[in-house]
Structure formats: structure tokens, C-alpha cells
Design an enzyme around this catalytic site. Structure first.
Site, PDB file in Angstrom:
ATOM      1  CG  ASP A 252      11.524  11.477 -17.641  1.00  0.00           C
ATOM      2  OD1 ASP A 252      10.476  12.151 -17.651  1.00  0.00           O
ATOM      3  OD2 ASP A 252      11.617  10.409 -17.017  1.00  0.00           O
ATOM      4  CD  GLU A 255       4.738  12.706 -22.086  1.00  0.00           C
ATOM      5  OE1 GLU A 255       3.658  12.815 -21.488  1.00  0.00           O
ATOM      6  OE2 GLU A 255       4.841  12.701 -23.329  1.00  0.00           O
TER       7      GLU A 255
HETATM    8  C1  NOJ Z   1       3.190   7.390 -20.456  1.00  0.00           C
HETATM    9  C2  NOJ Z   1       4.624   7.137 -20.655  1.00  0.00           C
HETATM   10  O1  NOJ Z   1       5.351   7.528 -19.520  1.00  0.00           O
HETATM   11  C3  NOJ Z   1       5.132   7.865 -21.875  1.00  0.00           C
HETATM   12  O2  NOJ Z   1       6.470   7.484 -22.089  1.00  0.00           O
HETATM   13  C4  NOJ Z   1       4.294   7.517 -23.091  1.00  0.00           C
HETATM   14  O3  NOJ Z   1       4.740   8.257 -24.192  1.00  0.00           O
HETATM   15  C5  NOJ Z   1       2.849   7.814 -22.834  1.00  0.00           C
HETATM   16  N1  NOJ Z   1       2.407   7.178 -21.623  1.00  0.00           N
HETATM   17  C6  NOJ Z   1       1.975   7.337 -23.998  1.00  0.00           C
HETATM   18  O4  NOJ Z   1       2.135   5.954 -24.160  1.00  0.00           O
END
Ligand code: NOJ
Ligand code: NOJ
Length: 627
Positions: A252, A255
Site C-alpha cells: 500500500d 509500504e
Molecule cells: C513513509 C510513507 O509511509 C510513504 O508513503 C512515503 O513514500 C515515504 N515515507 C517517503 O516519504
């Protein structure tokens, strides 16, 4: 070993998932350690509208976090905050883009860094998701004529992303899955260290949406050749990828969960619709047809996230969580199309499906308990990602809090545009919080009920901005999160996506409507292609006492989301082998465990959770031994 090292270094949750570049990596990780793997869970008619009357505003949400904290900047109202913060946000965003950004030294031209932070957490990487959302903001500003100087940035972005598409990485090469890689080094090379590739099926969707915004502007300004010869092949790679792989399970947007995710499906649908329109316009009829056909299938699938029994959008199909997640709010603002009105099938910001706030009363973070709801719900709160969030112990995020305000502003604009508010049985509770005597029905803009609702919902929306404002340090820098107890900025500093989120909220506040992407008048095809499933036979060799039974539970709906009470009773016909056959999503990483029950006693197997990676088709048999 690498997994263990990384795991112990980082805060819980999000980075856990970053271990999994590929399915083999997931397996390595899974067998290596932890009990808590995160596998569970998976137009151009831009018109600048007049500034909305002070009476405008919006809507509903999910996963709302209560906040006790100290003010770290002066209290301010939404209007003055947007005035002072917008230029700071834009400067902050541009500082994070190579090659000349003040905070992104070393980044290649057009590469967006997530944040300059290099430790706790290390975000000095370029995520396709973050970068694409950032460049959507830039492309929108440019194409609306708000800032002509941005064109060079967009050209850089286009060049940088075209190059990234061709970089072989742990997810594969350009035609073998590499487009699903979420994260690259800032010099444009593949990131091959631990905490890598997660195979996401929406990075290319978000990227093509940003690029199509620019392509449409170019077409409107007579530059068909560049679009057809240079941009189309790049956009097509992304769209073909989406059209081919949309129904694979994926990580998702946070991540963390490997399943299907509302945000992913919603942005894929949008990308293919506007991609189909672009393809048709430049003469690629077969692509156009294919994208529209797949978009129809995706629209079918999108409906499955709506949970009518519970009355909310289940953001992730994977288990282990409530499925209440601000990813639904982000999806709504990134797929807003004012021409679609309050359409429910595309989950527009003012659709009643976003309304059931009352369903969020039982989560630990939600301040909306039944007893306080009537008085409290009309005042804003700080908003996190989802109630079960453990990353930095789970806190409000600036981008989630701004997203709720933006969703409400979008809804207010849509009601104004439509000239009415429609209250349905699904949204009734939501509207009653603002006007207790309201009933279901359509309230035209000249009715007193309409005025009352608008004038209550507008300040409600502003309240979310004011909360984020309250916890914005006086210089205006925005981190990723703010601490739920102290209000202090937390996690990555100068998060590019946080800056982008203020900019889009400020645009909506100012009454600016993004270009339509074709959501109007869509219908769900009568025949939906079902998501692929496979048959899995679980066998476990387990010796039991008389009266003791073996059950199965795991991280997806079909395995009852880890619920010991609803775990599946296995069949002892071939004792000591206990068996059960279950239909599970194809191509998914699914966690499970066996448990034994004797009367009310439940005993789970020892950690770590077991993992099965299901194939695309065929049958699977697992022969396990009780641990
Ligand atoms: C964590 C977040 O959950 C993710 O969505 C994001 O892409 C990364 N950090 C980098 O900002
Ligand atoms: C419940 C059980 O307590 C545990 O053993 C299992 O591993 C987790 N859920 C899932 O992570």
C-alpha cells in the site's frame, strides 16, 4: 542478517515492509525473524473558479487522531495560515528538487528527494509516489498559468523519470516489473540496499497522471509532436504496466500492507481513464480501448472496498487492521473531478461513502466516542494515517490532516457547483452533526438548510488547517509528523510531500478546481472480472489432547484477519494431519499461523508468522508441522 539489523535500527512499522524488494526478499525476511511482519494488511478544462464565498466547505473522514499538545507557533486562522505558509511550502518543495534545490545537493535534475533527512529516518531517496504527487502540484500550477517558471522543472522531471523507467532494479527491468520499484537513489541509480523495492502497482499510475497534466497543456498549446514522439512512449510504459498488473496484490502507499489498497485502485482507475483520453486524442486507438476496458474492470473492483454493512470504505483488504485509513481521504482528493458531482462509484470527495464519521468511534485514536460525538465531531482533530499505526508510535501527519481539510473544501466546491446538497441515509449522521434537524433529501443552494450546513462545515474544514497550523513551527518548516503528546515535529524534516499537501489544500481553499479527468457519467460494467484467486490446502501435523482442536488464522479476510474467535476449524480426518482448503488471493504474500483451542484456551504457534506467497494460478499444498 540485514533484515535484523535494519529492523532494530528503525522505528516500528513502515520500514519493516521496506525489507521486501521482491517476493524472495519477503520470504527471506519472513523466515529470518519477526512476529509482526507487515505483510498483512495490501481535461483539461482547468478553470480557476472565483474565490468561494466564505460559506463554502466539506466532509467526512477516517482514522482521526485526537491530540493533546502544546502550541509551538502562534494560533492562526486558515486564511492567514495559507497566506503565510503557501510561499514557505513552495520554497520548501522546490528546495528538495535537483539539481539546484537548496536542500537536495547531489540529486539529479528533476529528481525529488523525499526529505533531506539522512538519519532517523533516512529519507534521502527519491520515491516515485512522493515525486509524482509533488510534480502533479507543479504541473497543475504551471498549466493554470500560475507560475511559468516551473516549466523547466517539469521538463527535468520528465527526463529524470524517463531515465528511471529504464533502470534495472531489485523489482526487475523495464519490462519485467521494474516499473513497480518505489524508491531510487537521488543520483538516479537503483537502490539495492536493504529496505528496498516493494513492488507497488501505483507508482506508474501517479507518475502518468502528473505527466498527462503536462502533456495536455502541451497539446493545448500546439506542441503535439513532443507529446506524440517523446512523451507518449514514456507515459505508455507506465499505463501499460497499470493495465497489465492492476489486479496484483501490492504494497500500500504506506509500504506496509501487502494486499489490495483503495488508494492504489482509485489512482489506477484515474490514470487509465485520462490515459485513454490522451491516447485517443493522439491517435493510439488500440491503447485507448485497452485502457478504458481495464479501467472498467478496475472500477468494478473499486466498488468492493465499500463495506455497506459497516458503512465505511475498507482501505486495505489485507487483515490485521480495521481498514480505516486516511488513504481513502488521500484517494478522494487525488481523484476529485468536479464534473462528477458527488458520485459514489468513483468515491468523489462529497460522495456519501466518505461520510460515515460515526463509524470511527471505536478506534483507539478517534476522539469521536458516541457520548462526545454530538458535541465534538464538529471540531477538527489532528489526523494520522490509520488507528493501528505504530511508526514512531503513531502520530498525526501534516499531510493527512491537510487532506481532510482539502476533501471538505473539494466537497464544498462541488456542492456549490451542483447547486445543492444531497443527504442520503448513508450521510445522514454526518450532516446531522452540523444540523440536527436535517433529514434525507436534496437541499438546493437557496434553502436555509443548505446555508446552515455550509456555514457549519466550512469552519469544520478550516479547523483541520488550524490544527496543523498550530503545530507548524514559526519558520514554517513541515516535517512528516507531529508528536501526539507534545505537538513537536517528528520523523523526517522538510518532507516534500507535506509541503505539496499544503499547496493542494490552499488551492482548494482558494476555490481552484483541478482539471477534469473523465469521472463524469461512468458506470460500473455489468460484468466484473473477478480478482484472481488460488486454492490453497493447509496440512499441519499436530498431535492433540482429547478435546483439543486445531484452527487456522492469518492476515487476509479469507483467513479471518487473525481472529482467534473466527479462526477456521481444521479437519482431523487424517489425524495427526489436520487439513483445510481455502481460496486465497493470487500473487499475494499472506501470513498465517495455526492455533490450538481447548474450551476457551487458545494457544498460538510460536513466532514468527508463517508466510505463503501464492502463485498467479493453480493449486498450492502446504505441509507444515506444528511449532
Ligand atoms: C513513509 C510513507 O509511509 C510513504 O508513503 C512515503 O513514500 C515515504 N515515507 C517517503 O516519504
Ligand atoms: C495474533 C497472535 O497473537 C500472534 O501469535 C500472531 O503472530 C499475530 N496475531 C499476527 O502478527
Amino acid at each position: 542478517m540485514w533484515a535484523l539489523r535494519q529492523f532494530s535500527m528503525l522505528p516500528e512499522s513502515y520500514h519493516d515492509a521496506s525489507q521486501f524488494a521482491t517476493l524472495p526478499r519477503m520470504l527471506a525476511y519472513a523466515s529470518g525473524l519477526t512476529s509482526d511482519l507487515p505483510l498483512n494488511a495490501p481535461p483539461r478544462c482547468t478553470h480557476v473558479r472565483p474565490k468561494p464565498s466564505l460559506k463554502m466547505r466539506l466532509l467526512c473522514l477516517a482514522s482521526v487522531i485526537g491530540l493533546v499538545g502544546t502550541s509551538i507557533s502562534q494560533p492562526t486562522n486558515a486564511s492567514s495560515y495559507f497566506t503565510s505558509e503557501s510561499p514557505v511550502a513552495k520554497a520548501g518543495l522546490l528546495a528538495n528538487i535537483g539539481p539546484n534545490g537548496a536542500k537536495s545537493s547531489g540529486a539529479k535534475a528533476g529528481i525529488v528527494i523525499a526529505s533531506p533527512n539522512t538519519v532517523n529516518p533516512d529519507y534521502l531517496f527519491s520515491w516515485v509516489r512522493d515525486s509524482s504527487l509533488v510534480f502533479k502540484v507543479i504541473a497543475d500550477q504551471f498549466s493554470r498559468g500560475e507560475d511559468d517558471s516551473l516549466r523547466g522543472q517539469i521538463d527535468n522531471f520528465f527526463a529524470a523519470e524517463s531515465a528511471l523507467q529504464q533502470v534495472s532494479n531489485p523489482s526487475g527491468a523495464v519490462n519485467t516489473g521494474g516499473l513497480g520499484e518505489p524508491k531510487f537513489n537521488i543520483d538516479g541509480s537503483a537502490f539495492t540496499g536493504p529496505g528496498v523495492a516493494l513492488s507497488e502497482v501505483y507508482g506508474p499510475a501517479l507518475r502518468s497522471t502528473a505527466l498527462i497534466t503536462y502533456a495536455n497543456w502541451l497539446l493545448d498549446h500546439g506542441n503535439t509532436t513532443f507529446v506524440t514522439n517523446t512523451m507518449w512512449p514514456v507515459i505508455q510504459l507506465d499505463l501499460d504496466y497499470v493495465a497489465t498488473y492492476w489486479n496484483q496484490s501490492t504494497f500500500d502507499l504506506w509500504e506496509e500492507t501487502f494486499s489490495s489498497s483503495f488508494f492504489t485502485t482509485a489512482v489506477q482507475h484515474r490514470a487509465l481513464r485520462e490515459g485513454a483520453a490522451l491516447a485517443a486524442q493522439i491517435g493510439h486507438t488500440p491503447s485507448s480501448k485497452r485502457y478504458n476496458a481495464q479501467a472498467g474492470n478496475i472500477l468494478c473492483f473499486l466498488q468492493t472496498y465499500w463495506n455497506p454493512a459497516e458503512g465505511y470504505i475498507t482501505a486495505n483488504t489485507g487483515g490485521g487492521r480495521s481498514g480505516k485509513d486516511s488513504n481513502t481521504i488521500l484517494a478522494s482528493i487525488h481523484t476529485w473531478d468536479i464534473n462528477a458531482g458527488c458520485d459514489a462509484i468513483t468515491f468523489q470527495p462529497c460522495s456519501d461513502r466518505h461520510c460515515p464519521i460515526s463509524r470511527f468511534t471505536s478506534t483507539p485514536f478517534a476522539p469521536f466516542t458516541p457520548s462526545t460525538r454530538a458535541s465534538d465531531v464538529t471540531s477538527a482533530v489532528a489526523v494520522g494515517r490509520y488507528p493501528e499505526d505504530k511508526y514512531y508510535n503513531g502520530n498525526p501527519w501534516y499531510l493527512s490532516t491537510f487532506a481532510v481539510a482539502e476533501q471538505l473544501y473539494d466537497a464544498l466546491l462541488t456542492w456549490e457547483f451542483a447547486g445543492a446538497i444531497n443527504v442520503t441515509s448513508t450521510s445522514l449522521d454526518f450532516f446531522r452533526q452540523f444540523e440536527s434537524s436535517i433529514g434525507t433529501g436534496t437541499y438546493p443552494s437557496d434553502s436555509s438548510q443548505y446555508s446552515k450546513l455550509i456555514s457549519a462545515i466550512k469552519p469544520f474544514a478550516d479547523g483541520f488547517v488550524e490544527i496543523a497550523a498550530k503545530y507548524t513551527p514559526s519558520a514554517g518548516g513541515l516535517a512528516e509528523q507531529f508528536d501526539k503528546s507534545t505537538g513537536q515535529p517528528l520523523s523526517a524534516a522538510d518532507l516534500t510531500w507535506s509541503y505539496a499537501s499544503v499547496m493542494t489544500a490552499a488551492s482548494a481553499y482558494a476555490g481552484i478546481t483541478p482539471a477534469s479527468w473523465g469521472a463524469e457519467g461512468l458506470i460500473v460494467p455489468s460484468k466484473c472480472v473477478p480478482p484472481p484467486q488460488v486454492s490453497v490446502t493447509f496440512n499441519v501435523n499436530a498431535t492433540t489432547f482429547f478435546g483439543e482442536n486445531i484452527f487456522l488464522a492469518g492476515s487476509v479476510d479469507a483467513l479471518n484477519d487473525w481472529s482467534p474467535n473466527n479462526a477456521i476449524h481444521m479437519n482431523p480426518a487424517k489425524y495427526p494431519i489436520w487439513s483445510i482448503n481455502v481460496t486465497l488471493p493470487a500473487k499475494a504474500g499472506i501470513q498465517y499461523k495455526y492455533l490450538r483451542k481447548y474450551l476457551d484456551d487458545v494457544t498460538w504457534e510460536s513466532d514468527p508468522n508463517r508466510v505463503v506467497i501464492t502463485p498467479g494460478s493453480g493449486d498450492v499444498t502446504l505441509d507444515d508441522t506444528w511449532r
